[in-house]
Design an enzyme around this catalytic site. Structure first.
Site, PDB file in Angstrom:
ATOM      1  N   GLU A   3      -4.755  -8.667  -0.298  1.00  0.00           N
ATOM      2  CA  GLU A   3      -6.037  -8.242   0.912  1.00  0.00           C
ATOM      3  C   GLU A   3      -7.306  -8.471   0.449  1.00  0.00           C
ATOM      4  OE1 GLU A   3      -4.602  -5.268   3.621  1.00  0.00           O
ATOM      5  OE2 GLU A   3      -2.473  -5.704   3.184  1.00  0.00           O
ATOM      6  N   GLU A  42       0.841  -1.209   0.055  1.00  0.00           N
ATOM      7  CA  GLU A  42      -0.019   0.028  -0.155  1.00  0.00           C
ATOM      8  C   GLU A  42       0.846   1.086  -0.008  1.00  0.00           C
ATOM      9  OE1 GLU A  42      -3.262  -0.165   2.795  1.00  0.00           O
ATOM     10  OE2 GLU A  42      -4.218  -1.772   1.661  1.00  0.00           O
TER      11      GLU A  42
HETATM   12  O1  AHR Z   1      -5.598  -5.713   6.998  1.00  0.00           O
HETATM   13  C1  AHR Z   1      -5.552  -4.630   7.565  1.00  0.00           C
HETATM   14  C2  AHR Z   1      -4.691  -3.370   6.954  1.00  0.00           C
HETATM   15  O2  AHR Z   1      -5.451  -3.221   5.696  1.00  0.00           O
HETATM   16  C3  AHR Z   1      -3.401  -3.723   6.303  1.00  0.00           C
HETATM   17  O3  AHR Z   1      -2.358  -3.671   7.142  1.00  0.00           O
HETATM   18  C4  AHR Z   1      -3.182  -2.635   5.192  1.00  0.00           C
HETATM   19  O4  AHR Z   1      -2.438  -3.124   4.233  1.00  0.00           O
HETATM   20  C5  AHR Z   1      -4.777  -2.493   4.806  1.00  0.00           C
HETATM   21  O5  AHR Z   1      -5.138  -0.859   4.583  1.00  0.00           O
END
Ligand code: AHR
Length: 500
Positions: free
Chosen positions: A304, A173
């Site tokens: 994610e 990110e």
């Molecule tokens: O999964 C929680 C958070 O969500 C992670 O650390 C991040 O990559 C995303 O914003």
């Protein structure tokens, strides 16, 4: 009666087992308590890893595990997590809950966890606050086989043999918590950092993953790919084997996302319709990837995904701990069916997160553990791993209210394994209605079929006092002339196995 057509003879794309991957971050009680309790714990463990949790994860055949973050990755300095535990640096986990991180779980422990799980390793490196040297030395530490400063240090710390790093993420990110960069700036850093993610072993190349977009941010995808492909040798396909995508299903506004357990029918359909957005995102980002990489050499890595609700009342807001219901099961089912259907481009995905955080497959409370409805979906879907997606289509109708976003009543995918066994997974997204289905199956002489179902009320969940309230059971399907017939109950996930 919904007609369902499957052509088991028409293989469409390979469903990589990595689509069923998981994510573990130093966040809340995911690593500490959830996976790792330490060698001295009274909770049964092997080298510090909880035996009950490892056994439950092995059952769903976890193929790959991503670590150490998430946002934590771009603050993580790997040398803090090696060597004698008593001398490891203590630090504040500034991202998540402001608690003390004692670094007792580091590289050696992660590799040990993956060894016990029998899964591949996906390490996420630090671009946001780390140096090229630090990243390069981490790769050397983990994978170099001969004599070198980092390999010697690894041996001194008790592991002379190198490990296998299957996937390496260059930042996380970086448009946000990983450095607030522009796509062009990040892509230039990616080009530089990845150069020093050396391939020390020719028979075990590391797959390098560039940081992709947040949700619908196609400018990021365009900007990153343009810079990665600029003046680069076409054979190097932009120096990347994968480009990530993060998308969370958040039913309400960020300040009030909604409860994980207390919701009504409207929330149900809002959540499912938002989860379905995953398919649009894959199509949108995939179309840009096609411009640069028409042969689909770069995998889309959805590392994610999952539901993100309000934390459970009374828990640390920075720990992101939430319960899990049949709504999570249906979101998992429809998302995994989408990934299967797009497996020509989606090569890996990691649900967030494995234990005790967001849409977890396992929850723990001291020595107690529950398998969530999402765990049961992964258990039903595991037979899709490393199979071939086959052509299939089901007749659907749109359901849900005008103000909730409509969803199709049924979602499905089908695959064939090396022995010709056909696996079908179907979800009924309706909270109220069952649907009879008549499946016509070509390319397979249907001789035998067995099925399992996960069903329950929309808010049904497993608790520490009632850990098996939601669990899968046998389900009846009838053989017909040329296929199968069955009725999918409301709010359920069905897996059917067909043998010739
Ligand atoms: O999964 C929680 C958070 O969500 C992670 O650390 C991040 O990559 C995303 O914003």
């Amino acid at each position: 009666m919904a007609k369902y057509y499957i052509n088991a003879g028409n293989k469409v794309s390979r469903i990589n087992k990595e689509i069923y991957g998981h994510f573990s971050e130093h966040l809340g009680r995911c690593i500490y308590e959830g996976l790792y309790v330490g060698e001295d714990s009274e909770i049964p463990n092997v080298n510090g890893m909880r035996t009950d949790v490892v056994e439950a994860l092995k059952e769903i055949k976890v193929p790959v595990l991503r670590w150490p973050g998430g946002c934590f990755a771009d603050e993580y300095h790997w040398k803090d997590g090696i060597g004698p535990k008593e001398t490891r640096k203590k630090m504040i986990n500034t991202h998540w809950g402001g608690v003390v991180e004692d670094n007792s779980f580091g590289t050696h422990e992660f590799m040990e966890l993956c060894r016990q799980l029998g899964c591949e390793t996906y390490i996420n490196g630090n671009v946001g606050s780390g140096t090229v040297q630090e990243m390069s030395e981490w790769v050397e530490y983990m994978t170099f086989e001969g004599v070198s400063p980092m390999a010697d240090l690894r041996a001194k710390n008790g592991h002379p043999e190198p490990w296998k790093v299957d996937f390496f993420g260059v930042g996380n990110e970086n448009w946000g918590c990983g450095g607030n960069m522009t796509p062009e700036y990040y892509a230039n850093l990616y080009r530089r950092y990845q150069t020093y993610v050396r391939q020390y072993s020719s028979d075990k190349p590391i797959c390098k993953i560039a940081c992709g977009a947040n949700s619908g941010d196609t400018d990021w995808t365009q900007g990153v790919l343009k810079t990665l492909f600029r003046n680069s040798d076409p054979n190097q396909h932009g120096f990347a084997n994968g480009l990530s995508l993060h998308y969370y299903t958040v039913p309400g506004p960020w300040e009030h996302k909604g409860s994980a357990t207390e919701f009504d029918e409207k929330d149900w359909y809002v959540t499912l319709s938002k989860a379905l957005e995953m398919e649009n995102l894959i199509n949108k980002h995939g179309a840009i990837m096609d411009q640069y990489d028409p042969e689909k050499k770069i995998g889309m890595i959805v590392d994610e995904w999952g539901n993100w609700f309000d934390v459970e009342p009374g828990t640390n807001p920075g720990f992101l701990y939430q319960q899990n219901t049949m709504r999570d099961a249906l979101v998992a089912c429809l998302t995994l069916n989408i990934f299967n259907k797009h497996s020509d481009r989606v090569k890996m995905a990691c649900i967030a997160q494995m234990v005790n955080v967001l849409q977890s497959v396992i929850l723990t409370d001291g020595p107690r553990m529950v398998k969530t409805p999402t765990w049961h979906v992964f258990n039903l879907f595991k037979d899709h791993q490393d199979t071939d997606l086959v052509e299939s289509f089901i007749e659907t109708e749109m359901i849900g209210g005008e103000d909730t976003g409509k969803v199709p009543n049924l979602t499905e995918s089908a695959s064939v394994d090396a022995d010709g066994r056909l696996t079908i997974t179907i979800g009924n997204l309706s909270v109220a209605d069952e649907y009879p289905v008549e499946a016509v199956i070509a390319g397979c002489d249907v001789k035998k079929a067995s099925a399992q179902i996960l069903r329950g009320a929309m808010n049904a969940m497993n608790t520490f006092d009632d850990p098996d309230a939601v669990r899968s059971e046998e389900f009846e399907v009838l053989l017909t002339d040329g296929g199968l017939s069955f009725t999918v109950p409301a709010c359920s996930v069905v897996k059917i196995t067909v043998e010739e």
